[in-house]
Design a protein around this motif. Structure first.
Motif, PDB file in Angstrom:
ATOM      1  N   MET A   1      27.153-113.954  37.012  1.00 28.92           N
ATOM      2  CA  MET A   1      27.653-113.245  38.179  1.00 28.92           C
ATOM      3  C   MET A   1      29.131-112.920  37.955  1.00 28.92           C
ATOM      4  O   MET A   1      29.637-113.077  36.843  1.00 28.92           O
ATOM      5  N   GLU A   2      29.799-112.480  38.983  1.00 28.75           N
ATOM      6  CA  GLU A   2      31.182-112.063  38.873  1.00 28.75           C
ATOM      7  C   GLU A   2      32.038-113.107  38.149  1.00 28.75           C
ATOM      8  O   GLU A   2      31.918-114.297  38.399  1.00 28.75           O
ATOM      9  N   ASN A   3      32.868-112.601  37.250  1.00 28.36           N
ATOM     10  CA  ASN A   3      33.810-113.408  36.454  1.00 28.36           C
ATOM     11  C   ASN A   3      33.134-114.257  35.380  1.00 28.36           C
ATOM     12  O   ASN A   3      33.751-115.180  34.860  1.00 28.36           O
ATOM     13  N   TRP A   4      31.898-113.960  35.042  1.00 28.47           N
ATOM     14  CA  TRP A   4      31.211-114.645  33.956  1.00 28.47           C
ATOM     15  C   TRP A   4      31.054-113.666  32.799  1.00 28.47           C
ATOM     16  O   TRP A   4      31.116-112.450  32.971  1.00 28.47           O
ATOM     17  N   TRP A   5      30.828-114.206  31.630  1.00 28.44           N
ATOM     18  CA  TRP A   5      30.592-113.427  30.407  1.00 28.44           C
ATOM     19  C   TRP A   5      29.130-113.588  30.014  1.00 28.44           C
ATOM     20  O   TRP A   5      28.538-114.644  30.224  1.00 28.44           O
ATOM     21  N   ILE A   6      28.575-112.524  29.408  1.00 33.04           N
ATOM     22  CA  ILE A   6      27.175-112.609  28.976  1.00 33.04           C
ATOM     23  C   ILE A   6      26.951-111.690  27.776  1.00 33.04           C
ATOM     24  O   ILE A   6      27.566-110.629  27.652  1.00 33.04           O
ATOM     25  N   THR A   7      26.096-112.120  26.904  1.00 30.19           N
ATOM     26  CA  THR A   7      25.528-111.333  25.819  1.00 30.19           C
ATOM     27  C   THR A   7      24.481-112.216  25.150  1.00 30.19           C
ATOM     28  O   THR A   7      24.294-113.364  25.550  1.00 30.19           O
ATOM     29  N   ASP A   8      23.817-111.715  24.148  1.00 30.74           N
ATOM     30  CA  ASP A   8      23.000-112.554  23.279  1.00 30.74           C
ATOM     31  C   ASP A   8      23.972-113.014  22.195  1.00 30.74           C
ATOM     32  O   ASP A   8      24.246-112.290  21.244  1.00 30.74           O
ATOM     33  N   TYR A   9      24.563-114.185  22.379  1.00 34.24           N
ATOM     34  CA  TYR A   9      25.662-114.627  21.514  1.00 34.24           C
ATOM     35  C   TYR A   9      25.256-114.796  20.064  1.00 34.24           C
ATOM     36  O   TYR A   9      26.047-114.509  19.169  1.00 34.24           O
ATOM     37  N   GLN A  10      24.052-115.248  19.813  1.00 29.29           N
ATOM     38  CA  GLN A  10      23.601-115.388  18.422  1.00 29.29           C
ATOM     39  C   GLN A  10      23.614-114.022  17.738  1.00 29.29           C
ATOM     40  O   GLN A  10      24.129-113.877  16.634  1.00 29.29           O
ATOM     41  N   ALA A  11      23.089-113.026  18.404  1.00 26.73           N
ATOM     42  CA  ALA A  11      23.043-111.675  17.826  1.00 26.73           C
ATOM     43  C   ALA A  11      24.439-111.052  17.760  1.00 26.73           C
ATOM     44  O   ALA A  11      24.780-110.369  16.790  1.00 26.73           O
ATOM     45  N   TYR A  12      25.251-111.276  18.774  1.00 22.32           N
ATOM     46  CA  TYR A  12      26.605-110.721  18.821  1.00 22.32           C
ATOM     47  C   TYR A  12      27.473-111.279  17.696  1.00 22.32           C
ATOM     48  O   TYR A  12      28.092-110.533  16.938  1.00 22.32           O
TER      49      TYR A  12
ATOM     50  N   GLN B   1      26.003-110.333  14.373  1.00 28.34           N
ATOM     51  CA  GLN B   1      25.791-108.887  14.264  1.00 28.34           C
ATOM     52  C   GLN B   1      24.366-108.574  13.809  1.00 28.34           C
ATOM     53  O   GLN B   1      24.131-107.831  12.852  1.00 28.34           O
ATOM     54  N   THR B   2      23.417-109.176  14.536  1.00 29.58           N
ATOM     55  CA  THR B   2      21.998-108.981  14.254  1.00 29.58           C
ATOM     56  C   THR B   2      21.305-108.493  15.525  1.00 29.58           C
ATOM     57  O   THR B   2      21.945-108.235  16.536  1.00 29.58           O
ATOM     58  N   THR B   3      19.991-108.417  15.466  1.00 31.79           N
ATOM     59  CA  THR B   3      19.227-107.950  16.622  1.00 31.79           C
ATOM     60  C   THR B   3      19.018-109.069  17.637  1.00 31.79           C
ATOM     61  O   THR B   3      18.990-110.244  17.293  1.00 31.79           O
ATOM     62  N   ALA B   4      18.834-108.657  18.874  1.00 27.63           N
ATOM     63  CA  ALA B   4      18.712-109.593  19.993  1.00 27.63           C
ATOM     64  C   ALA B   4      17.383-110.327  19.985  1.00 27.63           C
ATOM     65  O   ALA B   4      16.339-109.758  19.653  1.00 27.63           O
ATOM     66  N   ASN B   5      17.441-111.587  20.398  1.00 28.48           N
ATOM     67  CA  ASN B   5      16.246-112.376  20.686  1.00 28.48           C
ATOM     68  C   ASN B   5      16.007-112.428  22.187  1.00 28.48           C
ATOM     69  O   ASN B   5      14.939-112.826  22.634  1.00 28.48           O
TER      70      ASN B   5
ATOM     71  N   ARG C   1      22.185-100.019  36.951  1.00 30.46           N
ATOM     72  CA  ARG C   1      21.413-100.145  38.184  1.00 30.46           C
ATOM     73  C   ARG C   1      20.605-101.447  38.161  1.00 30.46           C
ATOM     74  O   ARG C   1      20.390-102.044  37.113  1.00 30.46           O
ATOM     75  N   LYS C   2      20.148-101.843  39.328  1.00 29.33           N
ATOM     76  CA  LYS C   2      19.259-102.993  39.449  1.00 29.33           C
ATOM     77  C   LYS C   2      18.049-102.774  38.534  1.00 29.33           C
ATOM     78  O   LYS C   2      17.509-101.660  38.470  1.00 29.33           O
ATOM     79  N   HIS C   3      17.642-103.790  37.817  1.00 25.76           N
ATOM     80  CA  HIS C   3      16.508-103.817  36.881  1.00 25.76           C
ATOM     81  C   HIS C   3      16.781-103.080  35.570  1.00 25.76           C
ATOM     82  O   HIS C   3      15.901-103.040  34.709  1.00 25.76           O
ATOM     83  N   GLN C   4      17.949-102.509  35.383  1.00 29.45           N
ATOM     84  CA  GLN C   4      18.267-101.830  34.132  1.00 29.45           C
ATOM     85  C   GLN C   4      18.639-102.868  33.071  1.00 29.45           C
ATOM     86  O   GLN C   4      19.275-103.877  33.364  1.00 29.45           O
ATOM     87  N   PHE C   5      18.215-102.609  31.821  1.00 25.76           N
ATOM     88  CA  PHE C   5      18.504-103.532  30.731  1.00 25.76           C
ATOM     89  C   PHE C   5      19.890-103.277  30.157  1.00 25.76           C
ATOM     90  O   PHE C   5      20.289-102.131  29.945  1.00 25.76           O
ATOM     91  N   LEU C   6      20.584-104.360  29.875  1.00 28.48           N
ATOM     92  CA  LEU C   6      21.855-104.323  29.170  1.00 28.48           C
ATOM     93  C   LEU C   6      21.616-104.570  27.687  1.00 28.48           C
ATOM     94  O   LEU C   6      22.183-103.893  26.831  1.00 28.48           O
ATOM     95  N   VAL C   7      20.779-105.548  27.391  1.00 31.54           N
ATOM     96  CA  VAL C   7      20.402-105.912  26.018  1.00 31.54           C
ATOM     97  C   VAL C   7      18.892-106.055  26.000  1.00 31.54           C
ATOM     98  O   VAL C   7      18.309-106.609  26.933  1.00 31.54           O
ATOM     99  N   GLN C   8      18.274-105.529  24.925  1.00 30.73           N
ATOM    100  CA  GLN C   8      16.821-105.682  24.784  1.00 30.73           C
ATOM    101  C   GLN C   8      16.495-106.319  23.446  1.00 30.73           C
ATOM    102  O   GLN C   8      17.121-106.012  22.420  1.00 30.73           O
ATOM    103  N   GLU C   9      15.532-107.218  23.494  1.00 32.33           N
ATOM    104  CA  GLU C   9      15.074-107.901  22.292  1.00 32.33           C
ATOM    105  C   GLU C   9      14.786-106.884  21.193  1.00 32.33           C
ATOM    106  O   GLU C   9      14.169-105.842  21.435  1.00 32.33           O
ATOM    107  N   GLY C  10      15.256-107.179  19.990  1.00 32.82           N
ATOM    108  CA  GLY C  10      15.013-106.309  18.842  1.00 32.82           C
ATOM    109  C   GLY C  10      16.109-105.280  18.592  1.00 32.82           C
ATOM    110  O   GLY C  10      16.158-104.688  17.520  1.00 32.82           O
TER     111      GLY C  10
END
Length: 188
Positions: free
Chosen positions: A74-85, A88-92, A33-42
């Motif tokens: 937006m559509e057709n883009w990729w996203i993550t916290d790449y350093q953490a991904y 395989q560590t926690t998100a910044n 949903r809108k405002h829902q987190f996908l990735v959270q720091e830590g």
């Protein structure tokens, strides 16, 4: 939805139906949903995400609590916290939805297996990673060399639809300017 992913991949690597069926089996779907987190720091970051629909932002909050937006997706883009991904560590970073979003999720392990099983996908991800690196480098150089007005005009020219979908406060945070400065640029 799988059609969107297939079209995206086939911009780089043409696929047979059998190849795509195999590739698709590595992904899972997620709706937020809108405002829902996908990735959270830590938190651990186990997935990379392909945006089927919606709009997200990746942001970093400094010690003073100021938000610095690293990326929109937006559509057709990729996203993550790449350093953490990748490590395989926690998100910044925090990644949350500006709009309700539908994503295809690819775990770190599934990406590894997929690239081992398919030269076409290994090639696809190499091209996407290189393109992402180039875009990141261009953004850094723009931040170092261009004034705020030039950065605004460059963003507007590259992604005009972003200005229709993203609140001005977030555009300002991405550009590293105040909301008031952004208003002077846009004349509104």
């Amino acid at each position: 939805m799988s059609n969107v992913l297939r079209q995206h991949i086939e911009q780089i690597s043409p696929l047979t139906d059998t190849e795509f069926d195999h590739i698709q089996s590595y992904f899972t779907e997620k709706k937020l949903r809108k405002h829902q987190f996908l990735v959270q720091e830590g938190n651990l970051v186990g997935h990379e995400y392909f945006v089927v629909s919606g709009l997200l932002k990746a942001a970093y909050f400094n010690e003073a609590g100021k938000e610095h937006i690293i990326q929109f997706a937006m559509e057709n883009w990729w996203i993550t916290d790449y350093q953490a991904y990748v490590n395989q560590t926690t998100a910044n970073l925090n990644i949350d939805c500006i709009e309700a979003s539908t994503l295809l999720c690819l775990s770190f392990e599934n990406k590894r297996k997929l690239c081992e099983a398919s030269h076409k996908m290994e090639h696809f991800f190499r091209v996407k990673a290189t393109s992402g690196y180039v875009a990141s480098q261009q953004r850094i150089l723009s931040l170092l060399n261009n004034d705020a007005q030039s950065r605004y005009e460059q963003l507007l020219a590259q992604y005009p639809s972003l200005f229709q979908r993203v609140p001005k406060t977030l555009i300002a945070a991405y550009l590293g300017v105040s909301r008031e400065t952004l208003s002077r640029f846009s004349g509104k």
